[in-house]
Design an enzyme around this catalytic site. Sequence first.
Site, PDB file in Angstrom:
ATOM      1  N   HIS A 258       4.812  -5.417   1.847  1.00  0.00           N
ATOM      2  CA  HIS A 258       3.740  -4.595   1.300  1.00  0.00           C
ATOM      3  C   HIS A 258       2.780  -5.416   0.455  1.00  0.00           C
ATOM      4  O   HIS A 258       1.576  -5.375   0.641  1.00  0.00           O
ATOM      5  CB  HIS A 258       4.318  -3.447   0.464  1.00  0.00           C
TER       6      HIS A 258
ATOM      7  N   LEU B 250      11.669  -0.749   3.835  1.00  0.00           N
ATOM      8  CA  LEU B 250      12.945  -0.046   3.827  1.00  0.00           C
ATOM      9  C   LEU B 250      12.878   1.304   4.516  1.00  0.00           C
ATOM     10  O   LEU B 250      13.896   1.980   4.664  1.00  0.00           O
ATOM     11  CB  LEU B 250      13.434   0.124   2.384  1.00  0.00           C
ATOM     12  N   ALA B 251      11.684   1.706   4.936  1.00  0.00           N
ATOM     13  CA  ALA B 251      11.495   2.954   5.669  1.00  0.00           C
ATOM     14  C   ALA B 251      10.249   2.800   6.530  1.00  0.00           C
ATOM     15  O   ALA B 251       9.346   2.029   6.203  1.00  0.00           O
ATOM     16  CB  ALA B 251      11.346   4.142   4.713  1.00  0.00           C
TER      17      ALA B 251
ATOM     18  N   HIS C 225       2.627   2.406   6.365  1.00  0.00           N
ATOM     19  CA  HIS C 225       2.336   0.975   6.511  1.00  0.00           C
ATOM     20  C   HIS C 225       2.977   0.396   7.776  1.00  0.00           C
ATOM     21  O   HIS C 225       2.412  -0.505   8.408  1.00  0.00           O
ATOM     22  CB  HIS C 225       2.833   0.201   5.289  1.00  0.00           C
TER      23      HIS C 225
ATOM     24  N   GLY D 191       7.288   4.201   7.157  1.00  0.00           N
ATOM     25  CA  GLY D 191       6.207   5.081   6.740  1.00  0.00           C
ATOM     26  C   GLY D 191       4.860   4.626   7.279  1.00  0.00           C
ATOM     27  O   GLY D 191       4.774   3.927   8.296  1.00  0.00           O
TER      28      GLY D 191
END
Length: 222
Positions: free
Chosen positions: A10, A66-67, A71, A69
């Site tokens: 990120h 970690l997920a 991004h 989403g």
Amino acid sequence: MNPPLLLVAHGTRDPGGPRVIERLAAAAAEHLDVPVHVGYVDVIGPTVVEALDGITGPVVALPAFLAAGYHVRTDLPEQIAASGRADVAVGTALGPSPELAEVMRERLVAAGWRPGRRIAFSAAGSSDARALDDVRAAARLLGRRCGQWLTPSFVTTAAPATAEVCGPGDFIAPYLLAPGLFHRRLAELPVAGVAEPIGDHPAVVELVARRYRQARRAVPAA
């Protein structure tokens, strides 16, 4: 064929965040014996476009998230498309996974947690329903290892807020890859202990390697 790996994170202005990503990239390069580059989708550079500009030939782009989403599902593919590259295979996000749950349990024990003590599972938060599903799955994985049902709470964006659900005797399990503003906020809460972020644990390096090998099969021809 063993194409290079682009590890995509990120981005944060906290210097500890990029240091973790760089260490993870270096360990993955040694483990896989391939060049590993780093790019960021937000906040800092190099951007994904800039990172791809420095890589010749087919490449695996792996989201260090970690997920899955916004991004991962939207931002990263759009940035790859903006690079004009058609030889990039995108891997699966790191989480949720059993490896991450086991590292989180180790971090909790290191912070002083023992079986029977209540855990507050805390994630960054998202407005993306599928990302929140991933977080709930991650909480179940950790809960099974710790012997209790864990309902996720969040540092920001989603509800409930971790600050509203944790108590003085609780231990916080941060579902965070690297240090930064979110972990600092958790560390300020009046609780019994806050575990360290997941970080560049050897199990995470193994997970990166596994995700790379899975994605490598889909690398387009140059």
